[in-house]
Structure formats: structure tokens, C-alpha cells
Design a protein around this motif. Structure first.
Motif, PDB file in Angstrom:
ATOM      1  N   LEU A  21      51.386  12.246  84.955  1.00 26.57           N
ATOM      2  CA  LEU A  21      52.103  11.637  86.073  1.00 26.57           C
ATOM      3  C   LEU A  21      53.342  10.904  85.577  1.00 26.57           C
ATOM      4  O   LEU A  21      54.407  10.975  86.177  1.00 26.57           O
ATOM      5  CB  LEU A  21      51.196  10.660  86.825  1.00 26.57           C
ATOM      6  N   PHE A  22      53.162  10.126  84.501  1.00 26.66           N
ATOM      7  CA  PHE A  22      54.290   9.410  83.899  1.00 26.66           C
ATOM      8  C   PHE A  22      53.883   8.941  82.514  1.00 26.66           C
ATOM      9  O   PHE A  22      52.734   9.141  82.096  1.00 26.66           O
ATOM     10  CB  PHE A  22      54.728   8.216  84.773  1.00 26.66           C
ATOM     11  N   SER A  23      54.816   8.342  81.788  1.00 26.53           N
ATOM     12  CA  SER A  23      54.498   7.820  80.467  1.00 26.53           C
ATOM     13  C   SER A  23      55.236   6.508  80.265  1.00 26.53           C
ATOM     14  O   SER A  23      56.211   6.226  80.971  1.00 26.53           O
ATOM     15  CB  SER A  23      54.888   8.830  79.389  1.00 26.53           C
ATOM     16  N   TYR A  24      54.750   5.708  79.349  1.00 24.33           N
ATOM     17  CA  TYR A  24      55.436   4.450  79.002  1.00 24.33           C
ATOM     18  C   TYR A  24      55.135   4.147  77.544  1.00 24.33           C
ATOM     19  O   TYR A  24      54.483   4.955  76.862  1.00 24.33           O
ATOM     20  CB  TYR A  24      55.031   3.320  79.963  1.00 24.33           C
ATOM     21  N   SER A  25      55.617   3.004  77.051  1.00 27.80           N
ATOM     22  CA  SER A  25      55.448   2.776  75.618  1.00 27.80           C
ATOM     23  C   SER A  25      55.400   1.294  75.267  1.00 27.80           C
ATOM     24  O   SER A  25      55.762   0.438  76.081  1.00 27.80           O
ATOM     25  CB  SER A  25      56.582   3.456  74.851  1.00 27.80           C
ATOM     26  N   ARG A  26      54.943   1.020  74.050  1.00 26.53           N
ATOM     27  CA  ARG A  26      54.949  -0.354  73.549  1.00 26.53           C
ATOM     28  C   ARG A  26      55.921  -0.425  72.379  1.00 26.53           C
ATOM     29  O   ARG A  26      55.875   0.408  71.468  1.00 26.53           O
ATOM     30  CB  ARG A  26      53.547  -0.771  73.096  1.00 26.53           C
ATOM     31  N   ASN A  27      56.808  -1.419  72.414  1.00 25.12           N
ATOM     32  CA  ASN A  27      57.841  -1.574  71.395  1.00 25.12           C
ATOM     33  C   ASN A  27      57.310  -2.304  70.168  1.00 25.12           C
ATOM     34  O   ASN A  27      56.240  -2.896  70.200  1.00 25.12           O
ATOM     35  CB  ASN A  27      59.022  -2.371  71.967  1.00 25.12           C
ATOM     36  N   ILE A  28      58.136  -2.321  69.134  1.00 28.88           N
ATOM     37  CA  ILE A  28      57.788  -2.975  67.871  1.00 28.88           C
ATOM     38  C   ILE A  28      57.521  -4.471  68.046  1.00 28.88           C
ATOM     39  O   ILE A  28      56.778  -5.078  67.280  1.00 28.88           O
ATOM     40  CB  ILE A  28      58.890  -2.713  66.796  1.00 28.88           C
ATOM     41  N   ASP A  29      58.094  -5.080  69.099  1.00 30.25           N
ATOM     42  CA  ASP A  29      57.851  -6.517  69.321  1.00 30.25           C
ATOM     43  C   ASP A  29      56.679  -6.763  70.271  1.00 30.25           C
ATOM     44  O   ASP A  29      56.446  -7.895  70.703  1.00 30.25           O
ATOM     45  CB  ASP A  29      59.126  -7.195  69.847  1.00 30.25           C
ATOM     46  N   GLY A  30      55.957  -5.698  70.635  1.00 30.37           N
ATOM     47  CA  GLY A  30      54.779  -5.866  71.485  1.00 30.37           C
ATOM     48  C   GLY A  30      55.080  -5.857  72.973  1.00 30.37           C
ATOM     49  O   GLY A  30      54.166  -5.931  73.783  1.00 30.37           O
ATOM     50  N   THR A  31      56.377  -5.763  73.355  1.00 33.13           N
ATOM     51  CA  THR A  31      56.713  -5.686  74.779  1.00 33.13           C
ATOM     52  C   THR A  31      56.513  -4.254  75.270  1.00 33.13           C
ATOM     53  O   THR A  31      56.554  -3.307  74.477  1.00 33.13           O
ATOM     54  CB  THR A  31      58.179  -6.107  75.039  1.00 33.13           C
ATOM     55  N   TRP A  32      56.306  -4.129  76.580  1.00 32.66           N
ATOM     56  CA  TRP A  32      56.090  -2.800  77.152  1.00 32.66           C
ATOM     57  C   TRP A  32      57.384  -2.248  77.717  1.00 32.66           C
ATOM     58  O   TRP A  32      58.178  -2.995  78.297  1.00 32.66           O
ATOM     59  CB  TRP A  32      55.027  -2.867  78.251  1.00 32.66           C
ATOM     60  N   ASN A  33      57.593  -0.958  77.539  1.00 30.26           N
ATOM     61  CA  ASN A  33      58.766  -0.292  78.080  1.00 30.26           C
ATOM     62  C   ASN A  33      58.316   0.728  79.117  1.00 30.26           C
ATOM     63  O   ASN A  33      57.671   1.721  78.784  1.00 30.26           O
ATOM     64  CB  ASN A  33      59.541   0.397  76.947  1.00 30.26           C
ATOM     65  N   TYR A 198      52.290  -1.511  66.276  1.00 29.97           N
ATOM     66  CA  TYR A 198      52.794  -2.050  67.545  1.00 29.97           C
ATOM     67  C   TYR A 198      53.304  -0.901  68.407  1.00 29.97           C
ATOM     68  O   TYR A 198      52.987  -0.791  69.582  1.00 29.97           O
ATOM     69  CB  TYR A 198      53.947  -3.033  67.301  1.00 29.97           C
ATOM     70  N   GLU A 199      54.140  -0.062  67.784  1.00 28.75           N
ATOM     71  CA  GLU A 199      54.778   1.002  68.556  1.00 28.75           C
ATOM     72  C   GLU A 199      53.741   2.031  69.002  1.00 28.75           C
ATOM     73  O   GLU A 199      52.975   2.533  68.186  1.00 28.75           O
ATOM     74  CB  GLU A 199      55.838   1.701  67.697  1.00 28.75           C
ATOM     75  N   GLN A 200      53.709   2.308  70.295  1.00 32.18           N
ATOM     76  CA  GLN A 200      52.859   3.394  70.766  1.00 32.18           C
ATOM     77  C   GLN A 200      53.380   3.980  72.061  1.00 32.18           C
ATOM     78  O   GLN A 200      54.082   3.322  72.823  1.00 32.18           O
ATOM     79  CB  GLN A 200      51.392   2.976  70.874  1.00 32.18           C
ATOM     80  N   TYR A 201      53.022   5.235  72.240  1.00 37.56           N
ATOM     81  CA  TYR A 201      53.464   5.988  73.409  1.00 37.56           C
ATOM     82  C   TYR A 201      52.219   6.305  74.236  1.00 37.56           C
ATOM     83  O   TYR A 201      51.209   6.742  73.688  1.00 37.56           O
ATOM     84  CB  TYR A 201      54.154   7.279  72.929  1.00 37.56           C
ATOM     85  N   ILE A 202      52.302   6.053  75.526  1.00 37.38           N
ATOM     86  CA  ILE A 202      51.121   6.250  76.377  1.00 37.38           C
ATOM     87  C   ILE A 202      51.426   7.231  77.510  1.00 37.38           C
ATOM     88  O   ILE A 202      52.429   7.092  78.222  1.00 37.38           O
ATOM     89  CB  ILE A 202      50.615   4.896  76.921  1.00 37.38           C
ATOM     90  N   SER A 203      50.555   8.218  77.626  1.00 38.30           N
ATOM     91  CA  SER A 203      50.699   9.208  78.687  1.00 38.30           C
ATOM     92  C   SER A 203      49.669   8.896  79.773  1.00 38.30           C
ATOM     93  O   SER A 203      48.519   8.588  79.473  1.00 38.30           O
ATOM     94  CB  SER A 203      50.454  10.610  78.113  1.00 38.30           C
ATOM     95  N   VAL A 204      50.086   8.979  81.029  1.00 44.03           N
ATOM     96  CA  VAL A 204      49.179   8.710  82.143  1.00 44.03           C
ATOM     97  C   VAL A 204      48.951  10.017  82.891  1.00 44.03           C
ATOM     98  O   VAL A 204      49.898  10.649  83.367  1.00 44.03           O
ATOM     99  CB  VAL A 204      49.742   7.613  83.075  1.00 44.03           C
TER     100      VAL A 204
END
Ligand code: 0WD
Ligand code: CA
Length: 387
Positions: A21-33, A198-204
Motif C-alpha cells: 500500500l505504501f512504505s516509509y522509513s526510519r532515519n539515522i537520527d531515529g526520526t521517521w520519514n 537506526y536506518e530502516q525501510y518499512i513496507s506496508v
């Protein structure tokens, strides 16, 4: 209180083809994109590991002391970012996403693998909202269990190195952009790159079993080849990366079988087609790399002739029948329109039942006010409610 026998099995296992459906990610500083295009270009990497690189037997423990590691308590499945992403998706799509259950893939991996992991407890929270079930892990309980003193410092160190080795393997086998867009430096200096988790990519993904439709968010390691054109599913292009000890004894073969089964469940749930295993020796030197086709794992497990003593043969279809039964049971035993209660759904190690019980009022409020649901998401859904 009600309960489901862990020997429950559905008759059929009609599966839905998973769809991203969509994807998002977590940055090196722990914030979500939550920007999907940015997440795909910046946080989704590409598999690249020429066989020749194995000749040097790279050591997967190298760089451990520089590991940028997110504190465990912060590295839990995060509902606020998932729900914000879902809201964005629904705003673009112009409608509420029609599913019965909203959760993280890791939770469903535990459910699906339960018949062959009877000595691991599972503790979940479930909240019904807007006729959907939101399922969260009881992370506090898991933290407490992990915090128990480990009396064997050598073993504790080994566990730390193994965790690092997994991320190091990801670093060695991926490049941040398609090969043609990478500089020589980026490709050649992968072994010197500082490792972080920290960095990760998430698929929904929207998927389901039987009559139950699910929305699952899961971490994806990298792409096998490229991002396909619009209209074609990206899921078959994703890869799951794993590490394991080289298999040299029947006992280790049984351990590996269990791992492979868990990995199969993890990939199957999101519709990921390829699994890449890096095998390391006791000194953490990478000895070999093997690629598995997710679809073929059930056959591998079925035909594997190893002395297994009391360990039952893993039958994936049997696990799927349990998974179908338990999700169906949940949607029938919880009143989806009752927004005044929340539940605990728990399985005790080596128990016979998965038990559903009501949360206290305090637990219910905390789950509905930030623990699972957020004010913004509740308002969004109320704003598009038809009744
Ligand atoms: O206990 C934790 N710290 C967990 C964190 C447990 C499960 C998930 N998560 C977080 C992940 O970081 C991610 O943000 O939840 C999100 C969604 O994850 P998921 O896809 O539902 O989780 P799962 O399928 O269980 O695991 C995916 C990855 C793991 O990759 P491997 O190749 O090891 O399966 O999430 C990470 C790990 O990278 N992960 C963990 N990291 C540290 N400690 C843990 C853990 N216990 N479990 C999963
Ligand atoms: Ca992985």
C-alpha cells in the motif's frame, strides 16, 4: 475470558496475494520519514555481492566497537508512525483502507510459527477501533524478560556479536543506489562503512487468509534488482537478508531448519520471494552465501531427511491452517464495534491455549490514548465515518 486451543486448524488456507500500500522509513537520527518516494530512494538499498568477495572470508564482527546501535527500548514497532503513514495513504486514496486487522509483520510471524515454537510465550494487546483490530506486542513484558541477569558473560558477548554480524552482513551485501549510480568508492569501501541499525525501510502490505484481511507493516532489507514500473508489484523484488552459523552437525541442521521456517513465515507474510543467507563460522568469518526461494522452503522442510529425534517435521501448510483459524477466531470473538474495552491475548510457554482477556480500564485508556491509537488517527477516521 475465552480461549482458542492451539490445535485449532482452519479447513482451507485461501490466501490473498499481498499488495504494497505504501512504505516509509526510519532515519539515522531515529526520526521517521513518511515520504514514500524519499524512503524508496534514500533508505531502500540494492543487493550486490559478487562471489569473488567471498574469497577473502570477510569477518562479520569487524567494526563492532563503532556500531551505532539504537537502544532496545526505542527499537520497538512504532504505531504512531504507521498510523500517520496510513492516514496519508488514505488521504491520497480517498478512502478508509478496508482490512480487519492492522499490525506489524513480526507479531504475525510469532502467530504463524507458534505450532512449531511451543515453548515461546506470546503477549499481545488488542484494541478495536472503527471496526478494525489493532494488535500490538507487549514490549514492556519482553523488555523485562530480556533484562533478566545473564550469568554467562561469554554467551552474552556472543549474542551481541551475532546481532552485529547480521547488520554487518547487510552492509557488505548492499549498495545504496543501483550499481550504475554508485561511485567506485561507495562500492569498494563497503567493508569500512560504520554499521548502524537506526536506518530502516518499512513496507506496508495488504494481505490476508480466509475471510480475514490484514494490513502488515514489516521491515525490508533491500531490493534484488530494481523498482518496477507503476502497476507492477514491488514485493517480488524485495530480499530478506539473514546470517547463520555454518551447519556442521545434525543438531545444527535442526536449529537451521527452525530458523529457515521462521524466515519463511516472515517473508511469506509480506510476499517477499528471495532469502539470502550468509553462513559464518565460530570466528564470525563469512564462509558462504546461499539464496533461497521463499516458495521452495516448504518443500525443503518437507523433504529434509535429518535425524530429528523428538523434533517434529515442520509442515508450513499446517502452520498456515493454524494462522487462518486464530485470525478468524479473533475477528469472531471480539466485538469490533466495542470501543470501550481492550484485550490481552496471551500464550504461555508450552500451554495448550491462547487466551483472550479484558484489559483493565487504565490499560484500555493508555492503549487508546497513544499506546496504539493516536488522537490524530482517531480524528481522521471519525472525519470520514459514514454513519
Ligand atoms: O524487540 C524489538 N526491538 C523489535 C523491534 C521486535 C520486532 C520489531 N521491531 C521493530 C523493527 O525495528 C521495525 O521498526 O518493529 C518494526 C517492524 O518490524 P517487523 O518487520 O514487524 O519485525 P520482525 O519481522 O520481527 O523483524 C524485522 C527486523 C529484524 O530483522 P531480522 O533479519 O533479524 O529478522 O527488525 C529487527 C531486525 O532487524 N528486530 C530486532 N532488532 C533488535 N532486537 C528485534 C529485536 N528483538 N526483532 C526484530
Ligand atoms: Ca534481515
Amino acid at each position: 475470558m475465552s480461549q482458542i486451543d492451539i490445535n485449532a486448524r482452519s479447513e482451507t488456507t485461501a490466501l490473498k496475494q499481498p499488495k504494497e500500500l505504501f512504505s516509509y522509513s526510519r532515519n539515522i537520527d531515529g526520526t521517521w520519514n513518511l515520504d514514500e518516494a524519499q524512503s524508496k530512494t534514500e533508505l531502500l538499498s540494492y543487493y550486490y555481492f559478487p562471489d569473488a568477495l567471498l574469497a577473502s572470508k570477510p569477518n562479520l564482527s569487524q567494526g563492532l566497537k563503532n556500531f551505532i546501535k539504537i537502544p532496545d527500548a526505542m527499537n520497538v514497532a512504532d504505531f504512531p508512525s504507521l498510523l500517520k503513514g496510513l492516514q496519508n495513504h488514505e488521504q491520497i486514496d480517498g478512502k478508509r483502507t478496508k482490512v480487519d486487522i492492522i499490525t506489524f509483520r513480526g507479531i504475525m510471524t510469532k502467530m504463524l510459527t507458534l505450532p512449531y515454537n511451543l515453548n515461546n510465550g506470546i503477549d499481545l494487546y488488542i484494541t478495536a477501533f472503527d471496526k478494525q483490530l489493532f494488535i500490538k506486542n507487549n514490549d514492556e513484558l519482553d523488555e523485562k524478560r530480556k533484562a533478566r541477569p545473564n550469568n554467562d558473560p561469554q554467551k552474552a558477548h556472543h549474542m551481541q556479536v551475532c546481532e552485529f554480524a547480521g547488520y554487518k552482513f547487510e552492509c557488505l551485501t548492499t549498495i545504496p543506489k543501483p550499481w550504475a549510480q554508485c561511485t567506485r568508492q561507495t562500492i569498494d569501501k563497503r567493508d569500512k562503512k560504520v554499521v548502524n541499525n537506526y536506518e530502516q525501510y518499512i513496507s506496508v502490505v495488504k494481505t490476508g487468509i480466509g475471510k480475514v484481511k490484514t494490513l502488515l507493516a514489516g521491515e525490508v532489507d533491500c531490493l534484488w534488482d530494481y523498482i518496477p514500473e507503476d502497476g507492477e508489484s514491488i514485493l517480488p523484488h524485495y530480499v530478506e537478508l539473514k546470517t547463520s552459523r555454518v551447519v556442521t552437525s545434525p543438531n545444527q541442521a535442526i536449529q537451521f531448519e527452525k530458523k529457515l521456517f521462521r524466515t519463511w513465515a516472515q517473508c511469506f507474510l509480506l510476499g517477499i520471494k528471495r532469502i539470502v543467507y550468509g553462513f559464518r563460522d565460530d570466528e564470525y568469518a563469512l564462509q558462504s552465501v546461499e539464496i533461497f526461494d521463499t516458495e521452495e522452503v516448504p518443500l525443503l522442510l518437507k523433504d529434509n531427511e535429518i535425524p530429528r529425534n523428538e523434533n517434529p517435521r515442520v509442515v508450513c501448510i499446517d502452520a498456515l491452517k493454524w494462522y487462518g483459524a486464530v485470525l478468524d477466531w479473533l475477528t469472531k470473538n471480539i466485538d469490533l464495534s466495542d470501543e470501550l474495552v481492550s484485550y490481552k491475548f496471551s500464550y504461555l510457554p508450552n500451554g495448550r491455549y491462547f487466551r483472550l482477556s479484558k484489559c483493565t480500564d487504565e490499560e484500555n485508556s493508555s492503549l487508546r490514548e497513544g499506546g496504539i491509537l493516536t488522537e490524530e488517527f482517531k480524528q481522521w477516521r471519525r472525519s470520514i465515518r459514514k454513519d
